[in-house]
Design an enzyme around this catalytic site. Structure first.
Site, PDB file in Angstrom:
ATOM      1  N   HIS A 107       0.848  -1.198   0.000  1.00 26.64           N
ATOM      2  CA  HIS A 107       0.000   0.000   0.000  1.00 26.64           C
ATOM      3  C   HIS A 107       0.876   1.238   0.000  1.00 26.64           C
ATOM      4  O   HIS A 107       1.937   1.252   0.601  1.00 26.64           O
ATOM      5  CB  HIS A 107      -0.943   0.040   1.197  1.00 26.64           C
ATOM      6  CG  HIS A 107      -0.263  -0.190   2.510  1.00 26.64           C
ATOM      7  ND1 HIS A 107       0.088  -1.452   2.933  1.00 26.64           N
ATOM      8  CD2 HIS A 107       0.144   0.653   3.488  1.00 26.64           C
ATOM      9  CE1 HIS A 107       0.681  -1.370   4.120  1.00 26.64           C
ATOM     10  NE2 HIS A 107       0.737  -0.093   4.472  1.00 26.64           N
ATOM     11  N   HIS A 109       0.715   5.280   1.123  1.00 23.23           N
ATOM     12  CA  HIS A 109       0.001   6.256   1.935  1.00 23.23           C
ATOM     13  C   HIS A 109       0.003   7.599   1.202  1.00 23.23           C
ATOM     14  O   HIS A 109       1.047   8.013   0.676  1.00 23.23           O
ATOM     15  CB  HIS A 109       0.736   6.506   3.261  1.00 23.23           C
ATOM     16  CG  HIS A 109       0.870   5.324   4.161  1.00 23.23           C
ATOM     17  ND1 HIS A 109       0.083   5.155   5.282  1.00 23.23           N
ATOM     18  CD2 HIS A 109       1.710   4.260   4.132  1.00 23.23           C
ATOM     19  CE1 HIS A 109       0.449   4.035   5.913  1.00 23.23           C
ATOM     20  NE2 HIS A 109       1.435   3.480   5.237  1.00 23.23           N
TER      21      HIS A 109
HETATM   22  P1  AMP Z   1       1.854   0.348   7.298  1.00 22.98           P
HETATM   23  O1  AMP Z   1       2.223   0.468   8.725  1.00 22.98           O
HETATM   24  O2  AMP Z   1       2.640   1.164   6.345  1.00 22.98           O
HETATM   25  O3  AMP Z   1       1.770  -1.109   6.936  1.00 22.98           O
HETATM   26  O4  AMP Z   1       0.397   0.967   7.168  1.00 22.98           O
HETATM   27  C1  AMP Z   1      -0.754   0.305   7.513  1.00 22.98           C
HETATM   28  C2  AMP Z   1      -1.787   1.370   7.645  1.00 22.98           C
HETATM   29  O5  AMP Z   1      -3.051   0.744   7.661  1.00 22.98           O
HETATM   30  C3  AMP Z   1      -1.675   2.182   8.941  1.00 22.98           C
HETATM   31  O6  AMP Z   1      -1.583   3.551   8.617  1.00 22.98           O
HETATM   32  C4  AMP Z   1      -2.972   1.833   9.693  1.00 22.98           C
HETATM   33  O7  AMP Z   1      -3.468   2.932  10.392  1.00 22.98           O
HETATM   34  C5  AMP Z   1      -3.880   1.397   8.580  1.00 22.98           C
HETATM   35  N1  AMP Z   1      -4.905   0.431   8.902  1.00 22.98           N
HETATM   36  C6  AMP Z   1      -4.811  -0.671   9.675  1.00 22.98           C
HETATM   37  N2  AMP Z   1      -5.966  -1.358   9.660  1.00 22.98           N
HETATM   38  C7  AMP Z   1      -6.812  -0.676   8.834  1.00 22.98           C
HETATM   39  C8  AMP Z   1      -8.156  -0.865   8.404  1.00 22.98           C
HETATM   40  N3  AMP Z   1      -8.883  -1.909   8.804  1.00 22.98           N
HETATM   41  N4  AMP Z   1      -8.702   0.037   7.567  1.00 22.98           N
HETATM   42  C9  AMP Z   1      -7.987   1.105   7.156  1.00 22.98           C
HETATM   43  N5  AMP Z   1      -6.718   1.355   7.520  1.00 22.98           N
HETATM   44  C10 AMP Z   1      -6.133   0.469   8.355  1.00 22.98           C
END
Ligand code: AMP
Length: 145
Positions: A107, A109
């Site tokens: 993903h 951001h």
């Molecule tokens: P990373 O730490 O780069 O893997 O980012 C994962 C992101 O996903 C973090 O910014 C979390 O806040 C976000 N996140 C975790 N669970 C969910 C969810 N169910 N829906 C939307 N965002 C999420």
């Protein structure tokens, strides 16, 4: 080893793609899905994930799929900018837990920044109010036509 490991098809973003978990969507086509981060680091924090591919991170992503996916990342980043008029926009991505990754489906951001507003912590703190996220997503969707 979180940088190179097997893809877990039951990770939370895979469940969101399959519709097994809810999300506040802003964009979806055959290549990518974009939705609001539920622990936003700033207003409008949006995630863009590739569909139909089992990539834990950017290094795993099949090269021939990178171009189409990154076009969607840019499309969403532009819509976030138009919708929310921030002073700056962070477009970022983490590979492996030591780099800050917490969900192991690729993903990017998109994090709007305002000069006078500090960022909240990464993947932490209070879960956002969903109706608030829905209102922000509606503004972003409006810019995506
Ligand atoms: P990373 O730490 O780069 O893997 O980012 C994962 C992101 O996903 C973090 O910014 C979390 O806040 C976000 N996140 C975790 N669970 C969910 C969810 N169910 N829906 C939307 N965002 C999420």
């Amino acid at each position: 080893m979180t940088l190179h490991a097997d893809y877990d098809p039951d990770n939370i973003f895979a469940k969101i793609v399959r519709g097994e978990m809810p999300s506040v969507k802003v964009f979806e086509d055959e290549t990518a899905l974009a939705f609001m981060d539920v622990f936003p680091q700033s207003e409008g924090h949006t995630l863009i994930i590739p569909k139909e591919v089992q990539a834990r991170n950017f290094l795993d992503m099949p090269t021939e799929r990178v171009g189409a996916y990154m076009e969607r990342v840019q499309t969403v980043a532009r819509a976030v900018e138009k919708a929310l008029n921030p002073d700056g926009v962070v477009v970022t991505q983490f590979n492996g837990a030591p780099a800050g990754q917490t969900v192991f489906h690729l993903h990017f951001h998109v994090i709007p920044r305002w000069t006078d507003k500090a960022l909240s912590g990464h993947a932490s703190g209070q879960m956002a109010d969903i109706s608030n996220l829905e209102a922000i997503a509606a503004k972003i969707r409006a810019e995506l036509g």
